[in-house]
Design a protein around this motif. Sequence first.
Motif, PDB file in Angstrom:
ATOM      1  N   THR A  92      44.104  31.845  25.998  1.00 21.35           N
ATOM      2  CA  THR A  92      43.848  31.487  27.390  1.00 21.35           C
ATOM      3  C   THR A  92      45.126  31.231  28.184  1.00 21.35           C
ATOM      4  O   THR A  92      45.143  31.411  29.405  1.00 21.35           O
ATOM      5  N   ASP A  93      46.203  30.847  27.521  1.00 23.72           N
ATOM      6  CA  ASP A  93      47.460  30.617  28.240  1.00 23.72           C
ATOM      7  C   ASP A  93      47.977  31.912  28.850  1.00 23.72           C
ATOM      8  O   ASP A  93      48.404  31.943  30.012  1.00 23.72           O
ATOM      9  N   THR A  94      47.948  32.986  28.065  1.00 23.44           N
ATOM     10  CA  THR A  94      48.420  34.276  28.575  1.00 23.44           C
ATOM     11  C   THR A  94      47.526  34.780  29.695  1.00 23.44           C
ATOM     12  O   THR A  94      48.010  35.283  30.718  1.00 23.44           O
ATOM     13  N   LEU A  95      46.215  34.648  29.534  1.00 25.91           N
ATOM     14  CA  LEU A  95      45.301  35.128  30.568  1.00 25.91           C
ATOM     15  C   LEU A  95      45.446  34.310  31.852  1.00 25.91           C
ATOM     16  O   LEU A  95      45.408  34.863  32.956  1.00 25.91           O
ATOM     17  N   ALA A  96      45.632  33.010  31.716  1.00 26.96           N
ATOM     18  CA  ALA A  96      45.801  32.166  32.906  1.00 26.96           C
ATOM     19  C   ALA A  96      47.065  32.523  33.666  1.00 26.96           C
ATOM     20  O   ALA A  96      47.142  32.331  34.885  1.00 26.96           O
ATOM     21  N   ALA A  97      48.069  33.044  32.950  1.00 27.25           N
ATOM     22  CA  ALA A  97      49.358  33.349  33.569  1.00 27.25           C
ATOM     23  C   ALA A  97      49.429  34.753  34.164  1.00 27.25           C
ATOM     24  O   ALA A  97      50.462  35.125  34.731  1.00 27.25           O
ATOM     25  N   LEU A  98      48.360  35.535  34.058  1.00 22.36           N
ATOM     26  CA  LEU A  98      48.387  36.876  34.644  1.00 22.36           C
ATOM     27  C   LEU A  98      48.689  36.788  36.131  1.00 22.36           C
ATOM     28  O   LEU A  98      48.113  35.975  36.855  1.00 22.36           O
ATOM     29  N   ASP A  99      49.600  37.617  36.588  1.00 20.83           N
ATOM     30  CA  ASP A  99      50.051  37.592  37.974  1.00 20.83           C
ATOM     31  C   ASP A  99      49.107  38.434  38.837  1.00 20.83           C
ATOM     32  O   ASP A  99      48.973  39.644  38.596  1.00 20.83           O
ATOM     33  N   PRO A 100      48.449  37.833  39.832  1.00 21.06           N
ATOM     34  CA  PRO A 100      47.521  38.610  40.663  1.00 21.06           C
ATOM     35  C   PRO A 100      48.172  39.808  41.347  1.00 21.06           C
ATOM     36  O   PRO A 100      47.547  40.866  41.465  1.00 21.06           O
ATOM     37  N   GLU A 101      49.414  39.646  41.798  1.00 22.19           N
ATOM     38  CA  GLU A 101      50.073  40.748  42.498  1.00 22.19           C
ATOM     39  C   GLU A 101      50.371  41.908  41.551  1.00 22.19           C
ATOM     40  O   GLU A 101      50.167  43.075  41.895  1.00 22.19           O
ATOM     41  N   GLU A 102      50.834  41.593  40.345  1.00 21.33           N
ATOM     42  CA  GLU A 102      51.104  42.660  39.380  1.00 21.33           C
ATOM     43  C   GLU A 102      49.810  43.348  38.977  1.00 21.33           C
ATOM     44  O   GLU A 102      49.740  44.586  38.918  1.00 21.33           O
ATOM     45  N   ALA A 103      48.769  42.560  38.717  1.00 23.38           N
ATOM     46  CA  ALA A 103      47.488  43.146  38.331  1.00 23.38           C
ATOM     47  C   ALA A 103      46.960  44.056  39.433  1.00 23.38           C
ATOM     48  O   ALA A 103      46.456  45.158  39.159  1.00 23.38           O
ATOM     49  N   ALA A 104      47.081  43.617  40.675  1.00 21.66           N
ATOM     50  CA  ALA A 104      46.590  44.423  41.788  1.00 21.66           C
ATOM     51  C   ALA A 104      47.385  45.715  41.926  1.00 21.66           C
ATOM     52  O   ALA A 104      46.817  46.787  42.181  1.00 21.66           O
ATOM     53  N   SER A 105      48.695  45.637  41.741  1.00 22.76           N
ATOM     54  CA  SER A 105      49.516  46.839  41.880  1.00 22.76           C
ATOM     55  C   SER A 105      49.244  47.840  40.766  1.00 22.76           C
ATOM     56  O   SER A 105      49.412  49.044  40.949  1.00 22.76           O
ATOM     57  N   LEU A 106      48.786  47.340  39.601  1.00 20.94           N
ATOM     58  CA  LEU A 106      48.440  48.215  38.484  1.00 20.94           C
ATOM     59  C   LEU A 106      46.956  48.567  38.475  1.00 20.94           C
ATOM     60  O   LEU A 106      46.493  49.251  37.559  1.00 20.94           O
ATOM     61  N   LYS A 107      46.228  48.090  39.480  1.00 25.13           N
ATOM     62  CA  LYS A 107      44.792  48.352  39.626  1.00 25.13           C
ATOM     63  C   LYS A 107      43.997  47.848  38.422  1.00 25.13           C
ATOM     64  O   LYS A 107      43.018  48.474  37.996  1.00 25.13           O
ATOM     65  N   ALA A 108      44.405  46.702  37.877  1.00 21.66           N
ATOM     66  CA  ALA A 108      43.694  46.074  36.759  1.00 21.66           C
ATOM     67  C   ALA A 108      42.584  45.201  37.324  1.00 21.66           C
ATOM     68  O   ALA A 108      42.805  44.055  37.715  1.00 21.66           O
ATOM     69  N   THR A 109      41.382  45.729  37.365  1.00 17.63           N
ATOM     70  CA  THR A 109      40.275  45.062  38.053  1.00 17.63           C
ATOM     71  C   THR A 109      39.753  43.841  37.305  1.00 17.63           C
ATOM     72  O   THR A 109      38.998  43.046  37.872  1.00 17.63           O
ATOM     73  N   GLY A 110      40.142  43.668  36.043  1.00 16.71           N
ATOM     74  CA  GLY A 110      39.601  42.570  35.256  1.00 16.71           C
ATOM     75  C   GLY A 110      40.334  41.252  35.403  1.00 16.71           C
ATOM     76  O   GLY A 110      39.875  40.242  34.862  1.00 16.71           O
ATOM     77  N   ARG A 111      41.443  41.211  36.143  1.00 13.39           N
ATOM     78  CA  ARG A 111      42.252  39.991  36.168  1.00 13.39           C
ATOM     79  C   ARG A 111      41.459  38.753  36.563  1.00 13.39           C
ATOM     80  O   ARG A 111      41.449  37.739  35.855  1.00 13.39           O
ATOM     81  N   ALA A 112      40.751  38.794  37.693  1.00 14.35           N
ATOM     82  CA  ALA A 112      40.001  37.617  38.145  1.00 14.35           C
ATOM     83  C   ALA A 112      38.865  37.252  37.178  1.00 14.35           C
ATOM     84  O   ALA A 112      38.715  36.072  36.822  1.00 14.35           O
ATOM     85  N   PRO A 113      38.040  38.210  36.721  1.00 17.40           N
ATOM     86  CA  PRO A 113      37.012  37.850  35.740  1.00 17.40           C
ATOM     87  C   PRO A 113      37.590  37.261  34.459  1.00 17.40           C
ATOM     88  O   PRO A 113      37.018  36.314  33.889  1.00 17.40           O
ATOM     89  N   TRP A 114      38.729  37.775  33.977  1.00 20.16           N
ATOM     90  CA  TRP A 114      39.324  37.233  32.746  1.00 20.16           C
ATOM     91  C   TRP A 114      39.813  35.808  32.971  1.00 20.16           C
ATOM     92  O   TRP A 114      39.721  34.972  32.073  1.00 20.16           O
ATOM     93  N   GLN A 115      40.334  35.534  34.156  1.00 17.81           N
ATOM     94  CA  GLN A 115      40.783  34.165  34.422  1.00 17.81           C
ATOM     95  C   GLN A 115      39.596  33.228  34.617  1.00 17.81           C
ATOM     96  O   GLN A 115      39.683  32.042  34.279  1.00 17.81           O
ATOM     97  N   LEU A 116      38.484  33.725  35.124  1.00 20.17           N
ATOM     98  CA  LEU A 116      37.273  32.913  35.180  1.00 20.17           C
ATOM     99  C   LEU A 116      36.827  32.564  33.759  1.00 20.17           C
ATOM    100  O   LEU A 116      36.483  31.414  33.458  1.00 20.17           O
ATOM    101  N   LEU A 117      36.829  33.560  32.876  1.00 15.84           N
ATOM    102  CA  LEU A 117      36.517  33.307  31.466  1.00 15.84           C
ATOM    103  C   LEU A 117      37.442  32.250  30.883  1.00 15.84           C
ATOM    104  O   LEU A 117      37.010  31.364  30.124  1.00 15.84           O
ATOM    105  N   THR A 118      38.717  32.318  31.242  1.00 18.84           N
ATOM    106  CA  THR A 118      39.692  31.353  30.746  1.00 18.84           C
ATOM    107  C   THR A 118      39.310  29.929  31.134  1.00 18.84           C
ATOM    108  O   THR A 118      39.374  29.005  30.320  1.00 18.84           O
TER     109      THR A 118
END
Length: 237
Positions: free
Chosen positions: A181-207
Amino acid sequence: MLVAAALCPCPPLLVPEVASGAAAELEPLRAACREAVGALAAARPDRLVVVGPADRAGQGPHPQGATGSFRGFGVDSEVRLGAAPHPPARPLPPSLSVGAWLLAHAAPVDAPVEGLGVDEALAPEQCLEAGREIAASAPRVALLVMGDGSACRTVKAPCYHDARAADFDTTLARALATADTDTLAALDPEEAASLKATGRAPWQLLTGAARASTPLHGALHYDEAPYGVGYFVASWT
């Protein structure tokens, strides 16, 4: 309290009718999703929430019985989230429609089923708080978390190639495999968005849900990038 989670990608291509001639190529991914989703039934949840990225129209809660379709992808096929005699009018977003399809094709979960469409730009702390609230909503909560990794793994990927994508997805796969959960909580929204990683927000909700509960153990069932998009399937139990 969160007792189990299944993490699956959400491309409509998971539905064989949508994939059409490419359906056989994605059968290993489909089988991994069925395994992860089927394991939710063994956790005997009191409440099951399907969480996935959504645009403005699809954001927010979707009650049991809500319907979605794949007509926007050329297939006149409808799915329902759980069962209800009078489904609400607001349609499910595509990610939750795929989740509803997966639930219908795995071991049945004997619990009320609801959906939650999440804004992909939702701030990490808001995601964590939403997860904490869901974990506190019932004695035994299960989550089906829908979301894709980067869409930039190759030059033929939907968003072309980005040199950061492989490292992003490798870090993500390791975190999903170990319920980190530490790694998932630290995911950067801007980097995820630029890479089109749609799961960032749901994964952080899971965290957020996981941190508010008894620690869970992770298992990674699938880690591939067909079509240049990172698809991951994992179980947390």
